[in-house]
Design a protein around this motif. Structure first.
Motif, PDB file in Angstrom:
ATOM      1  N   ARG A  44      83.868   1.212 -20.984  1.00 44.77           N
ATOM      2  CA  ARG A  44      84.080   2.368 -20.109  1.00 44.77           C
ATOM      3  C   ARG A  44      83.966   1.993 -18.624  1.00 44.77           C
ATOM      4  NH1 ARG A  44      83.841   7.439 -22.622  1.00 44.77           N
ATOM      5  NH2 ARG A  44      82.831   8.344 -20.806  1.00 44.77           N
ATOM      6  N   TYR A  45      84.441   0.806 -18.299  1.00 49.50           N
ATOM      7  CA  TYR A  45      84.386   0.288 -16.926  1.00 49.50           C
ATOM      8  C   TYR A  45      85.039   1.246 -15.927  1.00 49.50           C
ATOM      9  CZ  TYR A  45      85.561  -2.821 -12.997  1.00 49.50           C
ATOM     10  OH  TYR A  45      85.714  -3.379 -11.756  1.00 49.50           O
ATOM     11  N   MET A  46      86.164   1.848 -16.324  1.00 52.14           N
ATOM     12  CA  MET A  46      86.902   2.700 -15.397  1.00 52.14           C
ATOM     13  C   MET A  46      86.209   4.026 -15.086  1.00 52.14           C
ATOM     14  SD  MET A  46      88.095   2.658 -18.650  1.00 52.14           S
ATOM     15  CE  MET A  46      89.101   1.236 -18.467  1.00 52.14           C
ATOM     16  N   TYR A  47      85.087   4.283 -15.723  1.00 56.53           N
ATOM     17  CA  TYR A  47      84.312   5.494 -15.454  1.00 56.53           C
ATOM     18  C   TYR A  47      83.296   5.291 -14.325  1.00 56.53           C
ATOM     19  CZ  TYR A  47      86.191   7.788 -19.584  1.00 56.53           C
ATOM     20  OH  TYR A  47      87.025   8.374 -20.497  1.00 56.53           O
ATOM     21  N   ASN A  48      83.286   4.139 -13.699  1.00 59.93           N
ATOM     22  CA  ASN A  48      82.278   3.805 -12.698  1.00 59.93           C
ATOM     23  C   ASN A  48      82.714   4.037 -11.252  1.00 59.93           C
ATOM     24  OD1 ASN A  48      80.545   2.900 -14.738  1.00 59.93           O
ATOM     25  ND2 ASN A  48      81.478   0.874 -14.715  1.00 59.93           N
ATOM     26  N   PHE A  49      83.862   4.665 -11.042  1.00 56.76           N
ATOM     27  CA  PHE A  49      84.413   4.726  -9.694  1.00 56.76           C
ATOM     28  C   PHE A  49      84.701   6.155  -9.264  1.00 56.76           C
ATOM     29  CE2 PHE A  49      85.420   0.775 -11.787  1.00 56.76           C
ATOM     30  CZ  PHE A  49      84.822  -0.116 -10.918  1.00 56.76           C
ATOM     31  N   SER A  50      84.871   6.317  -7.960  1.00 63.90           N
ATOM     32  CA  SER A  50      85.179   7.635  -7.413  1.00 63.90           C
ATOM     33  C   SER A  50      86.155   7.481  -6.256  1.00 63.90           C
ATOM     34  CB  SER A  50      83.905   8.336  -6.943  1.00 63.90           C
ATOM     35  OG  SER A  50      83.296   7.598  -5.905  1.00 63.90           O
ATOM     36  N   TRP A  51      86.770   8.595  -5.896  1.00 67.20           N
ATOM     37  CA  TRP A  51      87.643   8.659  -4.724  1.00 67.20           C
ATOM     38  C   TRP A  51      87.139   9.817  -3.890  1.00 67.20           C
ATOM     39  CZ3 TRP A  51      91.433   5.683  -2.722  1.00 67.20           C
ATOM     40  CH2 TRP A  51      92.139   6.211  -1.644  1.00 67.20           C
ATOM     41  N   GLN A  52      86.688   9.534  -2.700  1.00 68.18           N
ATOM     42  CA  GLN A  52      86.159  10.538  -1.782  1.00 68.18           C
ATOM     43  C   GLN A  52      85.100  11.411  -2.481  1.00 68.18           C
ATOM     44  OE1 GLN A  52      89.771  12.409  -0.362  1.00 68.18           O
ATOM     45  NE2 GLN A  52      89.981  10.903   1.274  1.00 68.18           N
ATOM     46  N   GLY A  53      84.246  10.758  -3.256  1.00 72.31           N
ATOM     47  CA  GLY A  53      83.133  11.442  -3.884  1.00 72.31           C
ATOM     48  C   GLY A  53      83.425  12.080  -5.230  1.00 72.31           C
ATOM     49  N   ARG A  54      84.680  12.096  -5.658  1.00 75.52           N
ATOM     50  CA  ARG A  54      85.031  12.673  -6.958  1.00 75.52           C
ATOM     51  C   ARG A  54      85.261  11.563  -7.959  1.00 75.52           C
ATOM     52  NH1 ARG A  54      83.927  17.692  -7.869  1.00 75.52           N
ATOM     53  NH2 ARG A  54      85.379  17.538  -9.581  1.00 75.52           N
ATOM     54  N   PRO A  55      84.746  11.692  -9.175  1.00 74.83           N
ATOM     55  CA  PRO A  55      85.005  10.657 -10.182  1.00 74.83           C
ATOM     56  C   PRO A  55      86.507  10.465 -10.406  1.00 74.83           C
ATOM     57  CG  PRO A  55      83.316  12.191 -10.951  1.00 74.83           C
ATOM     58  CD  PRO A  55      83.893  12.782  -9.690  1.00 74.83           C
ATOM     59  N   GLY A  82      96.614  16.151 -17.167  1.00 70.81           N
ATOM     60  CA  GLY A  82      95.364  15.668 -17.735  1.00 70.81           C
ATOM     61  C   GLY A  82      94.338  15.296 -16.683  1.00 70.81           C
ATOM     62  N   ILE A  83      93.944  16.233 -15.854  1.00 73.09           N
ATOM     63  CA  ILE A  83      92.974  15.979 -14.788  1.00 73.09           C
ATOM     64  C   ILE A  83      91.559  16.144 -15.349  1.00 73.09           C
ATOM     65  CG2 ILE A  83      92.139  16.756 -12.541  1.00 73.09           C
ATOM     66  CD1 ILE A  83      95.068  17.836 -12.136  1.00 73.09           C
ATOM     67  N   ALA A  84      90.745  15.092 -15.234  1.00 69.50           N
ATOM     68  CA  ALA A  84      89.374  15.137 -15.747  1.00 69.50           C
ATOM     69  C   ALA A  84      88.407  15.675 -14.693  1.00 69.50           C
ATOM     70  CB  ALA A  84      88.931  13.750 -16.210  1.00 69.50           C
ATOM     71  N   HIS A  85      88.252  14.952 -13.591  1.00 68.63           N
ATOM     72  CA  HIS A  85      87.276  15.327 -12.559  1.00 68.63           C
ATOM     73  C   HIS A  85      87.910  15.486 -11.175  1.00 68.63           C
ATOM     74  CE1 HIS A  85      84.059  14.686 -15.413  1.00 68.63           C
ATOM     75  NE2 HIS A  85      84.600  13.519 -15.715  1.00 68.63           N
ATOM     76  N   GLY A  86      89.184  15.214 -11.050  1.00 70.39           N
ATOM     77  CA  GLY A  86      89.890  15.458  -9.799  1.00 70.39           C
ATOM     78  C   GLY A  86      90.008  14.287  -8.849  1.00 70.39           C
ATOM     79  N   GLY A  87      89.438  13.124  -9.187  1.00 73.44           N
ATOM     80  CA  GLY A  87      89.502  11.989  -8.272  1.00 73.44           C
ATOM     81  C   GLY A  87      90.920  11.507  -8.030  1.00 73.44           C
ATOM     82  N   SER A  88      91.708  11.374  -9.084  1.00 72.71           N
ATOM     83  CA  SER A  88      93.081  10.903  -8.898  1.00 72.71           C
ATOM     84  C   SER A  88      93.926  11.962  -8.209  1.00 72.71           C
ATOM     85  CB  SER A  88      93.712  10.481 -10.228  1.00 72.71           C
ATOM     86  OG  SER A  88      93.812  11.579 -11.104  1.00 72.71           O
ATOM     87  N   LEU A  89      93.599  13.224  -8.443  1.00 74.51           N
ATOM     88  CA  LEU A  89      94.295  14.310  -7.750  1.00 74.51           C
ATOM     89  C   LEU A  89      94.038  14.235  -6.247  1.00 74.51           C
ATOM     90  CD1 LEU A  89      95.993  16.877  -8.357  1.00 74.51           C
ATOM     91  CD2 LEU A  89      93.835  18.128  -8.372  1.00 74.51           C
ATOM     92  N   LEU A  90      92.778  13.999  -5.878  1.00 72.41           N
ATOM     93  CA  LEU A  90      92.446  13.837  -4.457  1.00 72.41           C
ATOM     94  C   LEU A  90      93.119  12.606  -3.859  1.00 72.41           C
ATOM     95  CD1 LEU A  90      88.653  14.736  -4.219  1.00 72.41           C
ATOM     96  CD2 LEU A  90      90.582  15.968  -3.245  1.00 72.41           C
ATOM     97  N   MET A  91      93.175  11.513  -4.629  1.00 70.76           N
ATOM     98  CA  MET A  91      93.826  10.313  -4.127  1.00 70.76           C
ATOM     99  C   MET A  91      95.312  10.576  -3.874  1.00 70.76           C
ATOM    100  SD  MET A  91      93.874   6.437  -5.626  1.00 70.76           S
ATOM    101  CE  MET A  91      95.440   6.353  -6.470  1.00 70.76           C
ATOM    102  N   SER A  92      95.971  11.247  -4.809  1.00 72.12           N
ATOM    103  CA  SER A  92      97.388  11.562  -4.632  1.00 72.12           C
ATOM    104  C   SER A  92      97.601  12.468  -3.429  1.00 72.12           C
ATOM    105  CB  SER A  92      97.941  12.231  -5.890  1.00 72.12           C
ATOM    106  OG  SER A  92      97.936  11.342  -6.976  1.00 72.12           O
TER     107      SER A  92
END
Length: 105
Positions: A44-55, A82-92
């Motif tokens: 679960r390595y990819m669960y260790n990161f965030s974008w602007q504070g969001r996983p 398939g948005i889990a916590h919004g980090g990739s949404l914020l990055m986009s």
């Protein structure tokens, strides 16, 4: 060769494309990479990161590749499913805002 910033970037890009082209022939590296990815998913390595504070459930290399693709294509719209916590949404959203800003300046 003229060492202006644009020429240096063009030389870097040419070297990068040559390097990338060689990856398809490197079977040892492909095997190690596949093993690493399998272990990363299992751990679960990819669960260790965030974008602007969001996983953000992505590996750092995927995040960098995504922003490079967005910057190159410069889309008007990005649809995420398939948005889990919004980090990739914020990055986009941040990338689209940055593109708009750079085009306006």
């Amino acid at each position: 060769m003229n060492n202006t910033p644009l020429n240096l970037i063009a030389a870097f890009e040419a070297e990068k494309q040559s390097t990338i082209a060689g990856y398809a022939k490197n079977k040892d590296w492909q095997k190690i990479s596949a093993q690493w990815m399998s272990h990363a998913f299992h751990s679960r390595y990819m669960y260790n990161f965030s974008w602007q504070g969001r996983p953000i459930i992505q590996t750092p290399v995927d995040m960098v590749a995504t922003q490079e693709l967005i910057w190159q294509v410069k889309p008007d719209l990005i649809i995420e499913t398939g948005i889990a916590h919004g980090g990739s949404l914020l990055m986009s959203a941040a990338m689209l805002a940055l593109i708009d800003y750079c085009e306006a300046v």
